[in-house]
Design an enzyme around this catalytic site. Structure first.
Site, PDB file in Angstrom:
ATOM      1  N   ASP A 283       0.779  -1.155   0.008  1.00 15.79           N
ATOM      2  CA  ASP A 283      -0.062  -0.157  -0.010  1.00 15.79           C
ATOM      3  C   ASP A 283       0.885   1.139  -0.062  1.00 15.79           C
ATOM      4  O   ASP A 283       2.313   1.099   0.277  1.00 15.79           O
ATOM      5  CB  ASP A 283      -0.968   0.024   1.163  1.00 15.79           C
ATOM      6  CG  ASP A 283      -2.008   0.704   0.961  1.00 15.79           C
ATOM      7  OD1 ASP A 283      -1.899   1.635  -0.106  1.00 15.79           O
ATOM      8  OD2 ASP A 283      -3.272   0.821   1.643  1.00 15.79           O
TER       9      ASP A 283
HETATM   10  C1  BGC Z   1      -4.880   3.446   0.421  1.00 20.38           C
HETATM   11  C2  BGC Z   1      -5.326   2.274  -0.857  1.00 20.38           C
HETATM   12  C3  BGC Z   1      -5.071   2.850  -2.287  1.00 20.38           C
HETATM   13  C4  BGC Z   1      -3.828   3.607  -2.402  1.00 20.38           C
HETATM   14  C5  BGC Z   1      -3.535   4.194  -3.656  1.00 20.38           C
HETATM   15  C6  BGC Z   1      -3.636   4.093   0.105  1.00 20.38           C
HETATM   16  O1  BGC Z   1      -3.846   5.299   0.879  1.00 20.38           O
HETATM   17  O2  BGC Z   1      -4.928   2.623   1.546  1.00 20.38           O
HETATM   18  O3  BGC Z   1      -6.501   1.746  -0.558  1.00 20.38           O
HETATM   19  O4  BGC Z   1      -5.215   1.964  -3.290  1.00 20.38           O
HETATM   20  O5  BGC Z   1      -3.698   4.519  -1.495  1.00 20.38           O
HETATM   21  O6  BGC Z   1      -4.273   5.440  -3.859  1.00 20.38           O
END
Ligand code: BGC
Length: 757
Positions: A283
């Site tokens: 993530d």
């Molecule tokens: C979130 C994810 C997301 C990623 C990319 C993160 O902060 O937890 O769910 O896919 O950002 O935007």
């Protein structure tokens, strides 16, 4: 460039035709490309920066462009539109040494520009074809606009409404969430990942992210393996079985090791036990965040992540900047990096990017398909199916299109708020507001009057946090009393009041945890004032989480929960409010009486001291101050029709392990409207080698039943439905007594017992 790919093809064909060659053609192509790569180029493929602000023109001289040129980027995200994406892709395939195309990811969570209800809302449709179609449409639009990879579906089971991201998931139930997992993956990926209108799904967040302690985002999780395997893992596992191409590691730790570097989780469970063979991305800064977790410095955490089975680093650049050193110091092998790179390249081949890097960049398609009338019509229909009618005293709803209707509330006249959280591609200012939807539905047949009535929240700072990312509600400067008085004055001129209240779009979603689940005080005061007019009040409620609606349930005659219904929600709300569509949504989370009951969910254990009989009983498992009951149970939702259930019938009372048991029930629509009912089958396993939940959903059917009609609804129970992971984590069905329970929600069920031999 064509020559390069031709050369690659020749090399590949040669590799495929070698003696004793058992590899698939795809693996052979990946191998031959890997053979051409330096260690640094392999490491470069593991890097996923955010393109952020880059737009056409700015890209060429940006840092990212230089990195792409140097083969230091495997994919990009947060970039939109064919022109911008083509420009980046061109840098990769024309300027980098090996000309390997980039992946283009985006959080296409509940639609692209045609926005569908937030996932929690869509789950309340219990309509798997609809869920699949929503993902199909999202993929069609995103792929036309240059995207080939979506960070969805989010399959984090959550039983904690304080957690803001409960809005992005499918509720509290394991079985339902697993069905949705399969439907979403099918919708995004179709039957052919190489088609130009399918995109790769990325299952997130692996794992247990929805079980953060105290509902505070990014917080620690700690859970028995028994519970992981039986309750939290099955949706992720179902997505693997449906062929999901990639996974995202979660931010949280599990058993003291952050998921991003948890070998047991990423390699032993996901790859070895479940057979997942796609790639795993971290993530956002999940790798570097392990420094704050206290696992080591950037070099250490990066090496640990790759050794655990992580393939791609979103944003941290820990892998990019430290892996070479770790190889040189013997902390990780080149082979481990090669494997990670192999998995990413394989995804690129599967998407067909090596055959045509621009296959997702088609302006004509984008023009015709993105935000098309047909897709928006589907989004409108989906929204109507996601709404849950929580209360409807004296059948106030549906309203007639006549007289004067007062539309009041802080969320009534705002377009930006309609799509809810994680709608990054949305055209916020073009969404249909509730006021617009209701006004266009009545045309000249009724008069609509409007007042804002209150701000979203009495506290301006909280309101700001709940309306970020271009979703402002343009806070009114008047006092609460002034606004309320105006609303009451206008409401008095009307025959009926529609109060549009609830949460702002960013009150749920990432980093939007709360400790109070009640409507903000200022909105509660508005509702009180409106009720005092003596006019009938219908609350249209926006929310991304289960709220505490005890007072509303006791005082407001009708409540229609509309979640965040997407770009077309304003029209969809009008469809339901005026009865063009009969609501059929059923809750997929329990709505508690107060925040102190959390976590409150239907599939709980019995305990050694269950409360049997009325609350309160000393020395039984209950509270002094509030009963164990929710305000609305899981599976609950009303209709303009009324359904009654006959007795549950079984094809036999004893089943052998190889048998199938047929369960049937007659459901009669005794109301005046035709409508759809979600018939739910639960199972109880009375005695086990480990304790079992008081009931578990094992089947559901959404059936259309005309007024006055009876339909026989049938389910089949197999041993699989009776199986669970035992103490040793073996999947078993244990002989003994079971109940089959059928009803229109998890509380009001009819029960019959049977025995598994
Ligand atoms: C979130 C994810 C997301 C990623 C990319 C993160 O902060 O937890 O769910 O896919 O950002 O935007």
């Amino acid at each position: 460039m064509k020559f390069f790919y031709l050369l690659l093809l020749v090399v590949v064909l040669a590799a495929c035709s070698g003696p004793g060659q058992k590899k698939s053609a795809l693996d052979a192509r990946v191998d031959s490309l890997l053979n051409l790569m330096t260690l640094d180029e392999k490491i470069g493929q593991l890097n996923l920066p955010s393109a952020g602000q880059f737009t056409t023109g700015a890209a060429e001289n940006s840092d990212i462009a230089k990195k792409i040129e140097q083969g230091q980027v495997g994919g990009l995200f947060n970039i939109k539109r064919v022109a911008a994406i083509r420009e980046m892709q061109q840098i990769a395939v024309e300027k980098s040494r090996l000309k390997i195309p980039l992946l283009f990811g985006m959080d296409v969570i509940h639609g692209y520009e045609s926005v569908f209800p937030i996932p929690l809302g869509l789950s309340c449709s219990w309509d798997m074809e609809l869920v699949e179609r929503s993902a199909r449409i999202a993929a069609t639009e995103a792929s036309a606009d240059g995207i080939n990879w979506t960070f969805s579906p989010m399959l984090d089971l959550s039983r904690d409404p304080r957690w803001g991201r409960i809005s992005e998931g499918n509720g509290e139930d394991t079985y339902l969430s697993a069905q949705i997992a399969k439907a979403m993956v099918r919708g995004y990926q179709g039957n052919d990942l190489a088609a130009n209108n399918t995109i790769m799904s990325c299952v997130k967040h692996f794992a247990l992210y929805g079980a953060a302690e105290a509902g505070r985002d990014y917080n620690t999780t700690d859970m028995s393996r028994y519970r992981m395997y039986n309750e939290y893992f099955p949706p992720y596992h179902a997505a693997v079985e449906a062929g999901a191409g990639s996974f995202m590691a979660s931010f949280n730790e599990i058993d003291g090791i952050p998921a991003t570097a948890n070998k047991w989780l990423l390699t032993d469970v996901l790859r070895k036990q479940w057979g997942f063979n796609g790639f795993i991305v971290s993530d956002y800064t999940g790798v570097s965040e392990m420094i704050a977790h206290g696992i080591g410095d950037l070099q250490t955490v990066s090496a640990k992540a790759v050794a655990a089975g992580l393939d791609m680093d979103m944003v941290s650049e820990g892998l990019l900047t430290t892996l070479r050193k770790s190889v040189e110091e013997g902390k990780i092998t080149e082979q481990q990096i090669t494997e990670a790179c192999r998995r990413i390249l394989k995804a690129k081949f599967q998407l067909g990017l090596l055959d045509d890097p621009y296959k997702y960049c088609n302006e004509d398609r984008a023009k015709a398909e993105v935000y098309s009338a047909a897709h928006r019509a589907e989004a409108r229909k989906a929204a109507t199916e996601s709404f849950v009618l929580l209360k409807n005293d004296n059948s106030i709803l549906p309203l007639q299109k006549k007289g004067t209707i007062a539309v009041v509330g802080p969320l009534a006249n705002n377009r930006e708020n309609m799509t809810g959280t994680w709608s990054v591609a949305a055209r916020f200012s073009e969404s249909v507001s509730v006021l617009e939807g209701l006004t266009s539905a009545v045309g000249a047949t009724a008069k609509i009057v409007y007042a804002r009535g209150s701000n979203l929240h009495e506290d301006a700072a909280i309101e700001e946090r709940a309306t970020l990312f271009g979703k402002s509600l343009n806070r009114d400067k008047r006092t609460a009393e002034e606004m309320r008085n105006e609303a009451v004055r206008i409401a008095r001129t009307a025959d009926v009041i529609v109060a549009v209240v609830g949460e702002g779009a960013e009150m749920t979603g990432e980093a939007s945890s709360v400790t109070s689940l009640e409507l903000p005080q200022t909105q509660r005061e508005l509702l009180k004032a409106l009720l005092q007019t003596g006019k009938p009040v219908v609350a249209v409620l926006f929310t991304g989480r289960p709220l505490v609606l005890k007072w509303e349930q006791e005082n407001v005659p009708a409540i229609l929960n509309v979640w965040f219904g997407g770009s077309e929600a304003g029209d969809a709300i009008a469809d339901v409010v005026f009865g063009a569509v009969n609501p059929s949504g059923k809750l997929t989370t329990t709505f508690p009486q107060n925040v102190g009951q959390v976590p409150l969910y239907y599939a709980h254990k019995n305990t050694g001291r269950p409360l049997s009989g009325p609350w309160f009983q000393k020395f039984q498992s209950n509270y002094i101050d509030v009963s164990n009951e929710p305000v609305y149970p899981f599976g609950f939702g009303l209709s303009y029709a009324a359904f009654i259930y006959g007795d549950v019938k079984l094809s036999k009372s004893t089943m052998a392990a190889s048998d199938k048991l047929k369960v049937t029930v007659d459901v009669t629509n005794v109301g005046k409207y035709d409508g759809a009912e979600v018939v739910q089958l639960y199972i109880r396993d009375w005695v086990g080698s480990v304790t079992r939940p008081v009931k578990e959903l094992k089947g559901f059917k959404k059936v259309w039943i005309k007024a006055g009609e009876t339909k026989t609804v049938a389910f089949e129970i197999t041993t699989q439905d009776l199986s669970f992971y035992n103490y040793d984590l073996q999947w078993v069905a244990e002989p003994g007594e079971f109940s089959a329970l059928v009803g229109g929600n998890s509380r009001d069920v009819k029960e019959t017992k049977f025995t598994l031999q």
